[in-house]
Write an enzyme that holds these catalytic residues in place. Structure first.
Site, PDB file in Angstrom:
ATOM      1  N   GLU A 298     -14.742  -3.214 -14.157  1.00  0.00           N
ATOM      2  CA  GLU A 298     -13.358  -2.779 -14.376  1.00  0.00           C
ATOM      3  C   GLU A 298     -13.155  -1.352 -13.863  1.00  0.00           C
ATOM      4  O   GLU A 298     -12.182  -1.048 -13.166  1.00  0.00           O
ATOM      5  CB  GLU A 298     -13.051  -2.835 -15.872  1.00  0.00           C
ATOM      6  CG  GLU A 298     -11.717  -2.265 -16.281  1.00  0.00           C
ATOM      7  CD  GLU A 298     -10.557  -3.129 -15.835  1.00  0.00           C
ATOM      8  OE1 GLU A 298     -10.551  -4.311 -16.186  1.00  0.00           O
ATOM      9  OE2 GLU A 298      -9.684  -2.617 -15.128  1.00  0.00           O
ATOM     10  N   ASP A 302     -10.758  -0.148 -10.754  1.00  0.00           N
ATOM     11  CA  ASP A 302      -9.652   0.808 -10.892  1.00  0.00           C
ATOM     12  C   ASP A 302      -9.737   1.928  -9.861  1.00  0.00           C
ATOM     13  O   ASP A 302      -8.750   2.241  -9.205  1.00  0.00           O
ATOM     14  CB  ASP A 302      -9.641   1.408 -12.311  1.00  0.00           C
ATOM     15  CG  ASP A 302      -9.153   0.420 -13.365  1.00  0.00           C
ATOM     16  OD1 ASP A 302      -8.838  -0.731 -13.005  1.00  0.00           O
ATOM     17  OD2 ASP A 302      -9.102   0.809 -14.542  1.00  0.00           O
ATOM     18  N   SER A 516      -5.716  -6.552 -14.577  1.00  0.00           N
ATOM     19  CA  SER A 516      -6.322  -5.246 -14.333  1.00  0.00           C
ATOM     20  C   SER A 516      -6.552  -5.012 -12.847  1.00  0.00           C
ATOM     21  O   SER A 516      -6.956  -3.929 -12.457  1.00  0.00           O
ATOM     22  CB  SER A 516      -7.600  -5.063 -15.140  1.00  0.00           C
ATOM     23  OG  SER A 516      -8.489  -6.063 -14.864  1.00  0.00           O
TER      24      SER A 516
END
Ligand SMILES: *[C@@H]1O[C@H](CO)[C@@H](O)[C@H](O)[C@H]1NC(C)=O
Ligand SMILES: *[C@@H]1O[C@H](CO)[C@@H](O)[C@H](O)[C@H]1NC(C)=O
Ligand SMILES: *[C@@H]1O[C@H](CO)[C@@H](O)[C@H](O)[C@H]1NC(C)=O
Ligand SMILES: *[C@@H]1O[C@H](CO)[C@@H](O)[C@H](O)[C@H]1NC(C)=O
Ligand SMILES: *[C@@H]1O[C@H](CO)[C@@H](O)[C@H](O)[C@H]1NC(C)=O
Length: 598
Positions: A298, A302, A516
């Site tokens: 994750e 990002d 996400s």
């Protein structure tokens, strides 16, 4: 630790102080433990808790008024964002609240030098043993076990002297169990050898022209590259003009950190045009570790997405420590398990904060106590008033994962499950799409991913979205009646691609699904919009929603196909204009700039 042992040495003195009579008390907050948690034994009375008391922010209504004025393009104050000092002034509790809370604490032997304050003095923090917290809050703590084996020390309700109910918003850790989820799902590389599943595009009577897929989006590998997304949303021809006057950030929790090496390699492959020394800076909060040997997918996603779009813009990644599990028998302070408030405390005290911040974590709203959710949401409003665009992913289970959609209030009523902080009206929530001609609401039958959406049961629908949501509800008619709250804040506000994005993770290209992917993608594009605004001497976007809704999503590609399914239903369909499955749709960089005149 020093103040703790000092405190324990004073035990006899503490016990000598008469406690207020329990009849002075009333329940402040009660919340059933989420169903995955089982009550075990009584908590060890000497176990230490890092207690936080949130004092009432005296002028929240005033702060909210400022937030809406500076975010409304029709208002004379549009873009005149508040300073750190302004916001702290509006968030501070009254002198009277501070004195009343101190008096109560002193009645329990907790003197002022035991108390640590947040920058605006709206949080009092102190470390206390369970037995003393129980007396303060007229409650009992237990150990609770999660079905995944983790344990925490919590209670389900707490009380306060009646005279303090108007001075205190929330006390934690008490009844917030907090089990934050990442909004990403990595599909295994091997899955890419399987043909892309039939996109179940519904026929649509809409005349909305679907953008054609750029050549870079039709790859043999069936994965989605950065170049494809830059071409599709039309940022490829833009060079940031004022990257040192601009600033973007990502947030990491639950022990995740991004890998510097993965980022560098990703940029070398995907942005060969960019300066190879470009890096994010890392801010570690609350003893977060920066274990580069064990990065998170994750966190990598990002920084790669944001950096891939925004290079060479100033870029910070925040890693906040404090996450389960911990051993409740250790005589060390309970990890409050509320890294979100810890992060907010930190950034709300900083002068320089990124103009756009993306977060891809969340929880089922109903597992978060109302008082806690309201307080976190009001702190997000403080950041908005300072002109910060807060993006949150909408969740990866559509309207709720099949087979899990029951209320947590003991009645087991069937209902959709909205997510928090996605449901907070002061943030911009980002849903997910897939495919290109046309884009549609995202799903992946391989791993159960469906782009999240919903209507809050905690936050009423804000004025800025009344017209858009009412129009959608009219087209929805009686569909899903009784399963969602027709008066709640509806999300997402916008969407972005969220399917099979190729993250460079541990030196391997790894396709990742989830909202996400969408939230940092939107953050990258909006950061480039801010670059164009700053270069023209205009204010940055700030809290996006009032402008977004008042322009009817000007510059966004309307998504009219697909549905946010779940809860064993067909869920909410996309449609022309704003819809709860995709909001106003996906950001077209060129068209948004045109709508802003930059
Ligand atoms: C960007 O970073 C530079 C230092 O590298 C700093 O001087 C500047 O103030 C930063 N700008 C913003 C908007 O944070
Ligand atoms: C960070 O670690 C130090 C030393 O271990 C400790 O004294 C301090 O309380 C910790 N801070 C937080 C916020 O956990
Ligand atoms: C959930 O249930 C619906 C209706 O039964 C089904 O069509 C859908 O594929 C299921 N979704 C997932 C992610 O399993
Ligand atoms: C629906 O939302 C409103 C806030 O808009 C809230 O007051 C109400 O309690 C919610 N209803 C349910 C059943 O949760
Ligand atoms: C701003 O003005 C435009 C046109 O005058 C109007 O359509 C829009 O609703 C207004 N926006 C707000 C937030 O009042």
């Amino acid at each position: 630790m020093k103040s703790i042992s000092f405190f324990l040495l004073n035990l006899p003195l503490v016990l000598a102080v008469p406690l207020s009579s329990r009849t002075d008390y009333a329940i402040k907050s009660s919340h059933i433990a989420p169903r995955e948690w089982t009550k075990l034994s009584r908590a060890d009375l000497d176990h230490l808790i890092s207690l936080r008391i949130g004092l009432k922010q005296n002028q929240f209504d005033e702060l909210e008024r400022h937030l809406y004025e500076v975010s409304d393009p029709n208002h004379s104050r549009y873009g005149q964002h508040l300073s750190l000092e302004d916001v702290q002034g509006l968030s501070a509790p009254t002198e009277h609240s501070c004195d009343s809370v101190h008096e109560w604490l002193e009645g329990h032997g907790i003197t002022r030098d035991h108390v640590e304050y947040s920058p605006a003095k709206d949080w009092f923090k102190m470390t206390l043993p369970v037995w003393q917290v129980e007396k303060l809050l007229d409650t009992e703590y237990h150990q609770y076990g999660h079905e995944n084996g983790k344990q925490i020390v919590r209670t389900t309700q707490y009380s306060l002297p009646k005279s303090l109910h108007n001075h205190i918003d929330v006390v934690q850790p008490t009844n917030f169990f907090g089990n934050w989820k990442l909004h990403s799902t990595d599909s295994r590389i091997a899955d890419l050898s399987v043909p892309v599943e039939e996109a179940s595009v519904q026929s649509s009577s809409s005349s909305a022209a679907a953008a054609a897929a750029p050549a870079s989006c039709v790859t043999g590998s069936q994965a989605v590259s950065l170049q494809c997304l830059r071409d599709f949303y039309r940022t490829s021809n833009y060079t940031p003009q004022v990257p040192k006057k601009n600033y973007v950030g990502t947030t990491n929790y639950l022990g995740q950190v991004p890998s510097v090496v993965d980022f560098k390699a990703f940029m070398t492959t995907n942005r060969p045009d960019a300066n190879p020394t470009y890096q994010f800076t890392t801010q570690l909060i609350a003893n977060a570790s920066n274990n580069q040997a064990s990065p998170g997918v994750e966190a990598d996603l990002d920084v790669e997405m944001v950096g891939g779009f925004a290079v060479p813009t100033n870029f910070t990644t925040y890693s906040t420590g404090g996450s389960p599990p911990f051993n409740p028998d250790q005589n060390t302070p309970t990890n409050t398990n509320e890294p979100y408030l810890t992060w907010l405390d930190y950034v709300l005290g900083q002068k320089s904060v990124p103009y756009v911040i993306t977060t891809s974590y969340g929880d089922d709203e109903q597992t978060v106590p109302l008082d806690y959710a309201q307080r976190v949401c009001s702190e997000l409003a403080q950041l908005g008033a300072r002109g910060i665009t807060l993006l949150f992913s909408s969740g990866d289970s559509g309207v709720g994962a099949n087979g899990t959609c029951v209320s947590n209030d003991g009645t087991n009523k069937q209902q959709f499950l909205p997510a928090f902080p996605a449901s907070c009206p002061y943030v911009t929530t980002v849903g997910g799409t897939r495919d290109f001609a046309p884009e549609q609401v995202a799903f992946d039958t391989g791993n159960g991913y469906v782009a999240g959406s919903g209507f809050s049961n905690y936050f009423a629908r804000p004025d800025y979205q009344q017209a858009a949501v009412s129009a959608y509800l009219t087209t929805l008619g009686t569909k899903n009646q009784g399963l969602y709250n027709t008066t709640g804040r509806a999300y997402p506000d916008i969407s972005a691609q969220s399917y099979r994005f190729l993250v460079n993770y541990m030196a391997a290209p790894t396709p990742v699904d989830g909202t996400s992917v969408a939230s940092p993608l939107a953050a990258g594009i909006l950061t480039l919009i801010n670059d164009a605004l700053i270069a023209k001497g205009k204010p940055t976007l700030g809290f996006l929603n009032p402008r977004l809704y008042s322009t009817n999503g000007a510059g966004f590609n309307d998504i009219v196909t697909g549905s946010s399914t779940g809860c064993d239903t067909a869920g909410f369909p996309a449609g022309k204009g704003w819809d709860v499955a995709s909001g106003f749709g996906t950001p077209d960089f060129v068209n948004i700039r045109a709508s802003l005149g930059v």
